[in-house]
Design a protein around this motif. Structure first.
Motif, PDB file in Angstrom:
ATOM      1  N   GLY A  96       0.801  -1.220   0.000  1.00  0.00           N
ATOM      2  CA  GLY A  96       0.000   0.000   0.000  1.00  0.00           C
ATOM      3  C   GLY A  96       0.831   1.267   0.000  1.00  0.00           C
ATOM      4  O   GLY A  96       0.326   2.345   0.226  1.00  0.00           O
TER       5      GLY A  96
ATOM      6  N   ASP B 219       2.554   0.164  -5.592  1.00  0.00           N
ATOM      7  CA  ASP B 219       1.173   0.501  -5.257  1.00  0.00           C
ATOM      8  C   ASP B 219       0.274   0.556  -6.491  1.00  0.00           C
ATOM      9  O   ASP B 219      -0.821   1.112  -6.460  1.00  0.00           O
ATOM     10  N   GLN B 220       0.710  -0.081  -7.605  1.00  0.00           N
ATOM     11  CA  GLN B 220      -0.189  -0.312  -8.735  1.00  0.00           C
ATOM     12  C   GLN B 220      -0.463  -1.825  -8.873  1.00  0.00           C
ATOM     13  O   GLN B 220      -0.942  -2.275  -9.924  1.00  0.00           O
ATOM     14  N   SER B 221      -0.169  -2.591  -7.840  1.00  0.00           N
ATOM     15  CA  SER B 221      -0.332  -4.045  -7.924  1.00  0.00           C
ATOM     16  C   SER B 221      -1.789  -4.441  -8.131  1.00  0.00           C
ATOM     17  O   SER B 221      -2.101  -5.318  -8.934  1.00  0.00           O
TER      18      SER B 221
END
Lengths: 305, 305, 305, 305
Positions: free
Chosen positions: A92, A242-244
């Motif tokens: 996150g 944080d683009q997972s």
């Protein structure tokens, strides 16, 4: 397979036709010298077909994609013990954040943020006599390419500007989660990130994760089936900082990106596919690579979900 | 299918044999009245086989599992616009945290934390004239069970102790990410969480996500293939609060848990499986359910990775 | 003045009579060798009276108290420009936290947390040719004690375990808020912290802040009146890490503590008082020192509020 | 005293001459209706002199300044027990942040952020039969003005847009740090904030804190000397949200601001001074008020440091 080639060619051309909205990574000065228009794609399938298009034979800096491979070796050699020192949860936060590390008492959230990969580097350094040679042999055999090597120029450039990583490594040490001299750990880490590969190399190496841990053509079991599945799962939940979540949502495959502009994605039991285009979106992932892969899995209607 | 029945029976018995280390959710007082020894499992496969064992016909509180269904309806009816109001990234925090909400200006990290599900409740309320009836009709048809209903006793109990959720809803409103009266939104939200289902109902409902968005036996396309894949992806990355990475790692399937003790997991193109056992681990997920599912995918050697 | 001596003697004895609930700082190994029963108090008044009791002539490690003095020199020499690189707000976090530093883009919250003092060390290093000599001359003159010196043993011990500070300094550098080589900055910082002083030295040095920036007996204006007031204000709001509010509440004077067990408090226009007792409370401030000072200002009915 | 009048007049005119860079608070819609050009100053000294200039007799909304008074009553009536429910540390965050509240398990950092004042409102509500009347009597006597009253229009306006405060109160309740019905607590809180006062009223009321807890002219001890000093200390460290350090640095007096544009500052044993100008800087404190007070203490060379 003819099918893959056709679809890849079509989407490759579609992608070239759109405006590349990304921008070059500049924080490692050497990376800023890359020709930003390069674009290559290569697929390796478990039935041993393969197809490449564009600049798929040009080398680029592996950067964070290497984190999957250092995790693989650490997991293969030292087993479940490694999870005492690094967790498997999405963070996150951005790739080099120190906030969560402080809240979690020095246990990195996962092995694919910088802190986690620095811990796996420390593990390799503790238990492998000649870590750098071992690592090179490992990926050369998987790639079938004996020319793979570290790039001193890039590694030096990372040292010169890597204050955030130096901070992370010493911060980990302050929590007793680094066993070796921080400078030696960082030297290994920066060298691993500096390795030069092309799309074909990466797809060949990562076909391991599409093939239940066995090398293609050699029937050599490198990782157990369970280890392979688990590394794929971590790629799915944590492979894109944080683009997972967004990558799972749009592309629907486990994968890993690097600031050199490379992205590898895995369809278990089918293929590994690599894209390379140096300009990055604001989350640090290749703009064209994300676009290509989203359209590729939409077009093929293949994703793991 | 015989195979699934056999494996499920074996692991069901193995799970019964280990000590149940979880403890009952107590923050909703009515939930604390559940018989904590209950344990049921039910699988619904896309080739329309099915198998249940234990207390799979006993009803329990759906709780957070309902968040997948409210998301599904919102997505089906209002399309991609909903992603302006809720993101698809794992949160890295517990299910009812307000911290990230503040940092992200009132956009919940994903639709499966409380804040996100409160936003999807608000969306449903804005656009569906009789939201509660619509919702019930939707799940009754999927479950093939017209007895499914809200449980006023549980909903009242949630209101009585739901200060954290009241805080979240008003906090969202302060960022203009709630359009209706917060009390009406919360009333819908608490009612949705209160619905009583059994393992068979849930597996039948969720077979939709294993079957590319089509109802089994009816050839009725409820969600598009793409919507289905994307909801599965969000379940994979965000379905288990801050144990989402761990569930991907151990079980390797998309899924969703609830504090009522239920867990649903999806194997796309194959099956939906539901477990129910009320005692929860420290992350709020059913202890026996997690144990069962980890062993189930290990034994079958089936996971999506 | 007789009055101060009497009150100090009484409260000194009261303090000795209570159980010392603190514990020795252990993270700098050399500090752990201190005799934990030591207790000294010394007051220097602006009307040039003075009084000491107990171990007030025994030397101890100045530690964070030195941060006031490095700030004073930086402010004196470089004026208001320094506030571009360090803020004056209480941090709400512990002394060595990196969290706020990340949120604030590398600008430390105030000069009295480690990050802030590392920045002032960097400022001194950039602009003073022989920083270490200048610093020593500065405090020797104020203390009237030419024996004051760095303690190599302590400085080495800080280096050996100072990973958190190494992390902070490199983290600051990654935000371009360090101009020099991080290792040189840290070397200065660790040396400053290592200086050995006694209670009398500190009270004499800090009488500057009680005397509107003028040296006692010399009529030499070292800081302007305004600079002095402002440094006092920062001591009031930020001098005790996340116990700063509590110190203002209980003691009601500006002051600064160090993990060596020293505390200096200032009553502007009246006195500087130093206590030394090595055992620290859970916030890192001397247990007996806090107790003594709270009772001292209660008994004298003197505080600035 | 002639002196104060002269200095105040000069700085009042200087302040009028500079461009007012602040902007009106708009989040409470009624506040946006204030004439933004108003500017008044009033000083009340302990030797019972007084002086006003500009709009010092015009009423405005007391807003957060009232938090000092609700704390004073709670402290007076219930003593040190109140510190179990609210801390005395600066928050390092903005006035309505929920982040720290979550980290600190529902104990507000200090009584002057919204969360803290909501807790003191709850305390008053629990122990005073007719809280609203008691409060009004208390401030009317101190101000010597029987016309002071709640403003229903403002209180209603706060309810209508006070979602963040509703969130905070319910969040506190979820940690068991609110004993009454959250709606009743909020109603009291919004009413307290709505009270209309002018500069003269406020300086007269707050002269209590400059006079060691005694009412001027009446020799009536309202707070103990110790309570008074402690409240002053909290004003010093926490009175201006995340500009508290800056206010101590620039002005050097304890004080409290409100979004109605008022600021009160205390010089213990000397005076209470109130400024009112509605346009706020980006931290929520009156632009002209901050400017005036900084220049006032600079010019008079009086501050507590």
């Amino acid at each position: 397979m003819a099918n893959y080639a056709e679809i890849i060619t079509k989407i490759y051309n579609d992608t070239l036709a759109i405006k590349d909205k990304g921008s070059l990574a500049t924080y490692i000065s050497e990376l800023a010298n890359t020709d930003s228009n390069k674009f290559g794609v290569y697929i390796t399938t478990v039935d041993d077909a393969s197809f490449g298009i564009g600049d798929y034979l040009e080398s680029f800096s592996i950067q964070s994609i290497v984190k999957v491979l250092s995790l693989a070796i650490a997991y293969k050699l030292f087993g479940e013990d490694i999870w005492k020192r690094v967790d498997v949860e999405p963070s996150g936060n951005s790739f080099n954040s120190l906030i969560q590390l402080e809240a979690d008492n020095g246990i990195p959230r996962n092995p694919f943020i910088n802190a986690g990969a620095i811990v796996t580097s420390d593990i390799l350094l503790s238990y492998l006599p000649d870590t750098r040679k071992y690592f090179l042999d490992f990926i050369r055999e998987l790639a079938g390419n004996d020319d793979l090597d570290y790039c001193e120029r890039i590694a030096d450039s990372e040292w010169a500007t890597g204050y955030r990583n130096i901070a992370i490594c010493n911060f980990l040490k302050s929590f007793d989660n680094i066993q070796n001299d921080p400078n030696e750990v960082l030297d290994l880490y920066f060298n691993l990130c500096s390795i030069e590969v092309n799309c074909k190399d990466l797809s060949n190496i990562f076909s391991l994760f599409a093939n239940e841990g066995r090398m293609l053509n050699k029937n050599k079991q490198v990782l157990t089936k369970s280890q392979t599945k688990r590394i794929n799962a971590i790629m799915q939940t944590c492979g894109f900082y944080d683009q997972s979540g967004d990558f799972a949502f749009r592309v629907g495959l486990p994968g890993k990106s690097g600031v050199g502009g490379g992205i590898v994605a895995i369809h278990p039991e089918r293929y590994a596919i690599t894209t390379w285009s140096p300009k990055l979106n604001e989350k640090g992932n290749s703009y064209r690579g994300m676009y290509f892969l989203e359209n590729f899995t939409t077009e093929t209607e293949f994703s793991i979900f």
